[in-house]
Design a protein around this motif. Structure first.
Motif, PDB file in Angstrom:
ATOM      1  N   GLU A  10       0.834  -1.210   0.000  1.00  0.00           N
ATOM      2  CA  GLU A  10       0.000   0.000   0.000  1.00  0.00           C
ATOM      3  C   GLU A  10       0.869   1.260   0.000  1.00  0.00           C
ATOM      4  OE1 GLU A  10      -3.638   2.015   2.609  1.00  0.00           O
ATOM      5  OE2 GLU A  10      -3.009  -0.043   3.024  1.00  0.00           O
ATOM      6  N   LEU A  11       1.960   1.212   0.773  1.00  0.00           N
ATOM      7  CA  LEU A  11       2.865   2.360   0.838  1.00  0.00           C
ATOM      8  C   LEU A  11       3.554   2.598  -0.509  1.00  0.00           C
ATOM      9  CD1 LEU A  11       3.984   4.509   2.742  1.00  0.00           C
ATOM     10  CD2 LEU A  11       5.771   2.893   3.435  1.00  0.00           C
ATOM     11  N   GLU A  12       3.983   1.518  -1.162  1.00  0.00           N
ATOM     12  CA  GLU A  12       4.622   1.633  -2.484  1.00  0.00           C
ATOM     13  C   GLU A  12       3.627   2.150  -3.521  1.00  0.00           C
ATOM     14  OE1 GLU A  12       7.922  -1.974  -1.961  1.00  0.00           O
ATOM     15  OE2 GLU A  12       5.974  -2.373  -2.881  1.00  0.00           O
ATOM     16  N   HIS A  13       2.387   1.680  -3.439  1.00  0.00           N
ATOM     17  CA  HIS A  13       1.340   2.141  -4.356  1.00  0.00           C
ATOM     18  C   HIS A  13       1.103   3.635  -4.183  1.00  0.00           C
ATOM     19  CE1 HIS A  13      -2.768   2.781  -5.869  1.00  0.00           C
ATOM     20  NE2 HIS A  13      -2.509   1.788  -6.696  1.00  0.00           N
ATOM     21  N   ASP A  14       1.033   4.074  -2.918  1.00  0.00           N
ATOM     22  CA  ASP A  14       0.822   5.502  -2.636  1.00  0.00           C
ATOM     23  C   ASP A  14       1.999   6.335  -3.143  1.00  0.00           C
ATOM     24  OD1 ASP A  14      -1.562   4.858  -1.460  1.00  0.00           O
ATOM     25  OD2 ASP A  14      -0.858   5.085   0.614  1.00  0.00           O
ATOM     26  N   ALA A  15       3.219   5.813  -2.954  1.00  0.00           N
ATOM     27  CA  ALA A  15       4.416   6.544  -3.407  1.00  0.00           C
ATOM     28  C   ALA A  15       4.423   6.642  -4.929  1.00  0.00           C
ATOM     29  CB  ALA A  15       5.685   5.839  -2.907  1.00  0.00           C
ATOM     30  N   LEU A  16       4.067   5.548  -5.607  1.00  0.00           N
ATOM     31  CA  LEU A  16       4.030   5.559  -7.077  1.00  0.00           C
ATOM     32  C   LEU A  16       2.961   6.531  -7.573  1.00  0.00           C
ATOM     33  CD1 LEU A  16       4.958   4.460  -9.799  1.00  0.00           C
ATOM     34  CD2 LEU A  16       3.366   2.547  -9.521  1.00  0.00           C
ATOM     35  N   THR A  17       1.803   6.537  -6.913  1.00  0.00           N
ATOM     36  CA  THR A  17       0.727   7.477  -7.287  1.00  0.00           C
ATOM     37  C   THR A  17       1.220   8.914  -7.162  1.00  0.00           C
ATOM     38  OG1 THR A  17      -0.931   5.895  -6.501  1.00  0.00           O
ATOM     39  CG2 THR A  17      -1.669   8.160  -6.831  1.00  0.00           C
ATOM     40  N   GLU A  18       1.963   9.188  -6.086  1.00  0.00           N
ATOM     41  CA  GLU A  18       2.496  10.535  -5.870  1.00  0.00           C
ATOM     42  C   GLU A  18       3.506  10.906  -6.957  1.00  0.00           C
ATOM     43  OE1 GLU A  18       3.078  14.219  -4.085  1.00  0.00           O
ATOM     44  OE2 GLU A  18       1.489  12.730  -3.852  1.00  0.00           O
ATOM     45  N   LEU A  19       4.393   9.963  -7.310  1.00  0.00           N
ATOM     46  CA  LEU A  19       5.379  10.214  -8.369  1.00  0.00           C
ATOM     47  C   LEU A  19       4.690  10.522  -9.695  1.00  0.00           C
ATOM     48  CD1 LEU A  19       7.953   7.334  -7.687  1.00  0.00           C
ATOM     49  CD2 LEU A  19       8.373   9.776  -7.402  1.00  0.00           C
ATOM     50  N   VAL A  20       3.676   9.730 -10.021  1.00  0.00           N
ATOM     51  CA  VAL A  20       2.955   9.923 -11.284  1.00  0.00           C
ATOM     52  C   VAL A  20       2.223  11.261 -11.281  1.00  0.00           C
ATOM     53  CG1 VAL A  20       1.057   9.065 -12.698  1.00  0.00           C
ATOM     54  CG2 VAL A  20       2.764   7.470 -11.817  1.00  0.00           C
ATOM     55  N   ASN A  21       1.604  11.603 -10.156  1.00  0.00           N
ATOM     56  CA  ASN A  21       0.877  12.870 -10.084  1.00  0.00           C
ATOM     57  C   ASN A  21       1.814  14.065 -10.236  1.00  0.00           C
ATOM     58  OD1 ASN A  21      -2.049  12.851  -9.823  1.00  0.00           O
ATOM     59  ND2 ASN A  21      -1.731  11.549  -8.048  1.00  0.00           N
ATOM     60  N   ILE A  22       3.006  13.980  -9.660  1.00  0.00           N
ATOM     61  CA  ILE A  22       3.997  15.057  -9.839  1.00  0.00           C
ATOM     62  C   ILE A  22       4.395  15.130 -11.313  1.00  0.00           C
ATOM     63  CG2 ILE A  22       6.356  15.789  -9.293  1.00  0.00           C
ATOM     64  CD1 ILE A  22       5.896  14.510  -6.486  1.00  0.00           C
ATOM     65  N   GLY A  23       4.586  13.944 -11.925  1.00  0.00           N
ATOM     66  CA  GLY A  23       4.950  13.900 -13.346  1.00  0.00           C
ATOM     67  C   GLY A  23       3.895  14.529 -14.236  1.00  0.00           C
ATOM     68  N   VAL A  24       2.625  14.176 -14.025  1.00  0.00           N
ATOM     69  CA  VAL A  24       1.585  14.729 -14.908  1.00  0.00           C
ATOM     70  C   VAL A  24       1.333  16.206 -14.615  1.00  0.00           C
ATOM     71  CG1 VAL A  24       0.430  12.524 -15.376  1.00  0.00           C
ATOM     72  CG2 VAL A  24      -0.376  13.928 -13.495  1.00  0.00           C
ATOM     73  N   SER A  25       1.561  16.644 -13.374  1.00  0.00           N
ATOM     74  CA  SER A  25       1.368  18.074 -13.094  1.00  0.00           C
ATOM     75  C   SER A  25       2.450  18.890 -13.807  1.00  0.00           C
ATOM     76  CB  SER A  25       1.360  18.350 -11.586  1.00  0.00           C
ATOM     77  OG  SER A  25       2.633  18.122 -11.034  1.00  0.00           O
ATOM     78  N   ARG A  26       3.653  18.329 -13.898  1.00  0.00           N
ATOM     79  CA  ARG A  26       4.715  19.017 -14.651  1.00  0.00           C
ATOM     80  C   ARG A  26       4.408  19.000 -16.150  1.00  0.00           C
ATOM     81  NH1 ARG A  26      10.240  17.372 -11.300  1.00  0.00           N
ATOM     82  NH2 ARG A  26       9.578  18.415  -9.395  1.00  0.00           N
TER      83      ARG A  26
END
Length: 212
Positions: A10-26
């Motif tokens: 769950e923690l890895e999933h949340d971290a990956l979601t955060e990475l992707v969200n930062i990527g798409v916001s950029r």
């Protein structure tokens, strides 16, 4: 059945979601500069699944033909990334990007180039940001526009092992008051997914270390 060594905690999933969200916001920021309009992009859900499940899922959600921009990536983890839209949505996206003043016959002529450029901005932005935050680098190929149904898009290529998985991301766009839906899919083999999982675990350790 998903390999337990690959399944994300769950923690890895949340971290990956955060990475992707930062990527798409950029990526959204880059698109905003390109078209001079506010662009909102979000990734509400991420799932890891077999390619045939991804094909079935998108087939259930979208009855329209699909348009995808594909880019291959290589480095610490490798695979191919797809930015996928239903055909009608892709035309909406093109009109939002090039404006309403362009004659319909010119819209069609500009569609391929505009899709490729949009895909390049979003996929490259997402992949480059993820790699940078994971302290790795990726090389990304030029964008290629492909059309077809989910089965075609997610078919494993002949020279690739068929035991890979798809990282399937649902994305919401908002440009010029148009709500546009799409998907990002990253197809990776098991060694690449295992490498990505290790990098995410290291990223989490760094974040926790910084907060300690």
């Amino acid at each position: 059945m998903m390999n337990d060594d690959i399944a994300l905690t769950e923690l890895e999933h949340d971290a990956l979601t955060e990475l992707v969200n930062i990527g798409v916001s950029r990526a959204a920021s880059s698109l905003r500069k390109m078209i001079g309009e506010e662009v909102l992009l979000s990734v509400p859900s991420i799932e890891l699944m077999a390619p045939h499940h991804a094909a079935r899922l998108i087939g259930e959600r979208e009855t329209d033909d699909l348009v995808a921009i594909q880019q291959r990536f290589e480095g610490a983890f490798s695979g191919r990334a797809l930015l996928i839209f239903p055909e009608a949505t892709s035309l909406d996206l093109i009109k939002a990007i090039i404006g309403n003043d362009v004659p319909p016959d010119e819209v069609v002529a500009m569609e391929q180039e505009a899709l490729a450029e949009t895909g390049n901005i979003i996929l490259n932005g997402c992949l480059a940001t993820m790699a940078n935050m994971l302290k790795r680098s990726l090389s990304v190929s030029l964008p290629e526009v492909i059309r077809g149904d989910g089965t075609r898009l997610f078919t494993v290529e002949h020279n690739q092992p068929d035991d890979g998985l798809v990282l399937f991301l649902y994305i919401n766009f908002s440009i010029r008051n148009r709500n546009i839906r799409g998907y990002i899919a990253m197809l990776m083999d098991l060694p690449s997914l295992a490498a990505l999982k290790e990098l995410i675990a290291s990223f989490i350790d760094r974040v926790i270390g910084d907060e300690a």
